[in-house]
Design a protein around this motif. Structure first.
Motif, PDB file in Angstrom:
ATOM      1  N   GLN A  33       0.812  -1.277  -0.035  1.00 53.04           N
ATOM      2  CA  GLN A  33      -0.026  -0.027  -0.078  1.00 53.04           C
ATOM      3  C   GLN A  33       0.756   1.261  -0.020  1.00 53.04           C
ATOM      4  OE1 GLN A  33       0.384  -2.232   2.484  1.00 53.04           O
ATOM      5  NE2 GLN A  33      -1.514  -2.484   3.834  1.00 53.04           N
ATOM      6  N   LEU A  34       2.049   1.032   0.293  1.00 57.15           N
ATOM      7  CA  LEU A  34       2.865   2.143   0.306  1.00 57.15           C
ATOM      8  C   LEU A  34       3.460   2.794  -0.915  1.00 57.15           C
ATOM      9  CD1 LEU A  34       4.668   4.067   2.401  1.00 57.15           C
ATOM     10  CD2 LEU A  34       6.386   2.355   2.214  1.00 57.15           C
ATOM     11  N   GLY A  35       3.263   4.131  -1.308  1.00 61.37           N
ATOM     12  CA  GLY A  35       3.755   4.576  -2.331  1.00 61.37           C
ATOM     13  C   GLY A  35       5.096   5.224  -2.381  1.00 61.37           C
ATOM     14  N   LEU A  36       5.609   5.530  -3.555  1.00 60.42           N
ATOM     15  CA  LEU A  36       7.077   5.873  -3.760  1.00 60.42           C
ATOM     16  C   LEU A  36       7.033   7.519  -3.990  1.00 60.42           C
ATOM     17  CD1 LEU A  36      10.004   5.849  -4.258  1.00 60.42           C
ATOM     18  CD2 LEU A  36       9.472   5.161  -6.537  1.00 60.42           C
ATOM     19  N   HIS A  37       7.902   8.196  -3.055  1.00 60.79           N
ATOM     20  CA  HIS A  37       8.119   9.813  -3.462  1.00 60.79           C
ATOM     21  C   HIS A  37       9.490   9.729  -3.829  1.00 60.79           C
ATOM     22  CE1 HIS A  37       8.412  13.853  -1.296  1.00 60.79           C
ATOM     23  NE2 HIS A  37       8.965  13.972  -2.615  1.00 60.79           N
ATOM     24  N   LEU A  38       9.826  10.121  -5.094  1.00 61.05           N
ATOM     25  CA  LEU A  38      11.281  10.025  -5.738  1.00 61.05           C
ATOM     26  C   LEU A  38      11.805  11.479  -5.394  1.00 61.05           C
ATOM     27  CD1 LEU A  38      13.445   8.606  -7.160  1.00 61.05           C
ATOM     28  CD2 LEU A  38      12.588   9.255  -9.204  1.00 61.05           C
ATOM     29  N   ASP A  39      12.795  11.759  -4.674  1.00 54.19           N
ATOM     30  CA  ASP A  39      13.326  12.814  -4.822  1.00 54.19           C
ATOM     31  C   ASP A  39      14.885  12.673  -5.727  1.00 54.19           C
ATOM     32  OD1 ASP A  39      15.399  14.754  -3.951  1.00 54.19           O
ATOM     33  OD2 ASP A  39      13.990  15.479  -2.346  1.00 54.19           O
ATOM     34  N   ILE A  40      14.723  13.139  -6.963  1.00 55.87           N
ATOM     35  CA  ILE A  40      15.864  13.123  -7.861  1.00 55.87           C
ATOM     36  C   ILE A  40      16.898  14.011  -7.013  1.00 55.87           C
ATOM     37  CG2 ILE A  40      16.520  13.938 -10.078  1.00 55.87           C
ATOM     38  CD1 ILE A  40      13.438  13.630 -10.974  1.00 55.87           C
ATOM     39  N   GLY A  41      16.990  14.852  -6.742  1.00 58.55           N
ATOM     40  CA  GLY A  41      18.336  15.400  -6.103  1.00 58.55           C
ATOM     41  C   GLY A  41      18.940  14.368  -5.160  1.00 58.55           C
ATOM     42  N   HIS A  42      18.173  13.745  -4.428  1.00 52.45           N
ATOM     43  CA  HIS A  42      18.731  12.917  -3.481  1.00 52.45           C
ATOM     44  C   HIS A  42      19.479  11.564  -4.252  1.00 52.45           C
ATOM     45  CE1 HIS A  42      15.926  14.206   0.037  1.00 52.45           C
ATOM     46  NE2 HIS A  42      16.877  14.968  -0.084  1.00 52.45           N
ATOM     47  N   THR A  43      18.980  11.152  -5.268  1.00 47.65           N
ATOM     48  CA  THR A  43      19.528  10.071  -5.984  1.00 47.65           C
ATOM     49  C   THR A  43      20.744  10.341  -6.407  1.00 47.65           C
ATOM     50  OG1 THR A  43      18.627  10.506  -8.121  1.00 47.65           O
ATOM     51  CG2 THR A  43      17.168   9.442  -6.637  1.00 47.65           C
ATOM     52  N   GLU A  44      21.207  11.781  -6.512  1.00 44.38           N
ATOM     53  CA  GLU A  44      22.612  12.016  -7.183  1.00 44.38           C
ATOM     54  C   GLU A  44      23.727  12.134  -5.932  1.00 44.38           C
ATOM     55  OE1 GLU A  44      23.485  12.717 -10.307  1.00 44.38           O
ATOM     56  OE2 GLU A  44      21.668  12.812 -11.228  1.00 44.38           O
ATOM     57  N   LEU A  45      23.428  11.804  -4.657  1.00 49.53           N
ATOM     58  CA  LEU A  45      24.154  12.145  -3.450  1.00 49.53           C
ATOM     59  C   LEU A  45      24.697  10.836  -2.818  1.00 49.53           C
ATOM     60  CD1 LEU A  45      22.031  14.887  -1.615  1.00 49.53           C
ATOM     61  CD2 LEU A  45      24.018  15.232  -3.284  1.00 49.53           C
ATOM     62  N   MET A  46      26.078  10.782  -2.738  1.00 47.10           N
ATOM     63  CA  MET A  46      26.673   9.778  -1.925  1.00 47.10           C
ATOM     64  C   MET A  46      26.763   8.336  -2.811  1.00 47.10           C
ATOM     65  SD  MET A  46      25.800  10.550   2.114  1.00 47.10           S
ATOM     66  CE  MET A  46      25.346  11.980   2.702  1.00 47.10           C
ATOM     67  N   LEU A  47      26.520   8.461  -4.129  1.00 45.04           N
ATOM     68  CA  LEU A  47      26.417   7.240  -4.808  1.00 45.04           C
ATOM     69  C   LEU A  47      27.409   7.488  -6.059  1.00 45.04           C
ATOM     70  CD1 LEU A  47      22.667   6.797  -4.962  1.00 45.04           C
ATOM     71  CD2 LEU A  47      24.234   5.247  -3.679  1.00 45.04           C
ATOM     72  N   ALA A  48      28.112   6.576  -6.731  1.00 44.88           N
ATOM     73  CA  ALA A  48      28.731   6.686  -7.953  1.00 44.88           C
ATOM     74  C   ALA A  48      28.124   7.097  -9.060  1.00 44.88           C
ATOM     75  CB  ALA A  48      29.588   5.472  -8.167  1.00 44.88           C
TER      76      ALA A  48
END
Length: 258
Positions: free
Chosen positions: A160-175
């Protein structure tokens, strides 16, 4: 696609709604946080009236620092109660979805404990939301809940849990950005998007679009590929709102071109 912005927690949400209307935005990302916009500090009926008068919609946002996974049970229960109060507020306003930030601050405990505590709280919050007609969505956060595998620990057990995607966050602390892998696995559960620029690394700068290093057109194309055409909040945190207006125009043009 609809473009919106988040109210400042220290300001009056009613004034923010009027300001966002003047900026030609489509909705307010209504965050219920002190010092000026806690659920107990605002009147949901007046906010609903302001939204009706301006024609703006609203998405529900909550404070990122609420400790969902707190090891002290009485504290965890208090946090869930705070979310229930937010849900009741959003239900009166007419909000369809409220976001929740997963909690990773559980000193001296392993990840399994942290995940289970998050799930325990999320189940209770989702149940309350279902009774009130408000859906719940989880936002990806840098470091601990920022890849498809990490988010699956929360999303797979809770359909039942939806996804809230923060695109800025996906660029942080990852290769490399994790946005594509998250959308490939959970794009069908995407309910809301946050967008802002940064310079990668570990600093969540919330810059205007084009002021950092993020390939925004690439991400917009991925959103469209996933079938998304919903709300996008520009989390552009600058005192001068001309940067927000510029980012909204930039986003609209890039969306149409992607």
């Amino acid at each position: 696609m609809k473009i919106g912005a988040m109210n400042h927690p220290a300001l009056d949400p009613l004034a923010e709604i009027r300001d966002f209307k003047a900026l030609n935005l489509d909705f307010i990302d209504l965050t219920l946080e002190p010092p000026g916009a806690g659920w107990w500090q605002c009147d949901p009926l007046r906010i609903r009236e302001a939204l009706a008068e301006t024609g703006l919609e609203a998405v529900g946002h909550t404070a990122y620092y609420l400790p969902l996974a707190h090891p002290f049970e009485e504290v965890r229960r208090g946090v869930v109660e705070a979310f229930r109060n937010c849900l009741e507020f959003f239900a009166i306003v007419g909000v369809k979805y409220m976001n929740v930030h997963p909690d990773s601050h559980t000193p001296m405990h392993d990840r399994s404990f942290t995940v289970q505590q998050n799930l325990k709280s999320l189940r209770e919050i989702i149940e309350a939301g279902e009774r009130l007609g408000v859906g719940v969505m989880v936002e990806n956060l840098p470091r601990n809940f920022n890849t498809a595998h990490q988010l699956a620990e929360l999303l797979d057990p809770l359909p039942q849990l939806g996804l809230h995607l923060d695109i800025g966050h996906t660029e942080l602390m990852l290769a490399k950005s994790s946005a594509e892998e998250i959308l490939e696995r959970f794009g069908g559960r995407l309910r809301h998007v946050h967008l802002h620029d940064n310079k990668r690394g570990d600093a969540d700068l919330h810059l205007p679009l084009g002021a950092g290093l993020i390939d925004v057109p690439m991400h917009l194309a991925a959103l469209k590929k996933a079938g998304y055409d919903g709300t996008i909040t520009l989390e552009v945190f600058t005192p001068d709102r001309s940067f927000l207006t510029y980012s909204a125009r930039k986003l609209r043009a890039m969306w149409d071109e992607s």
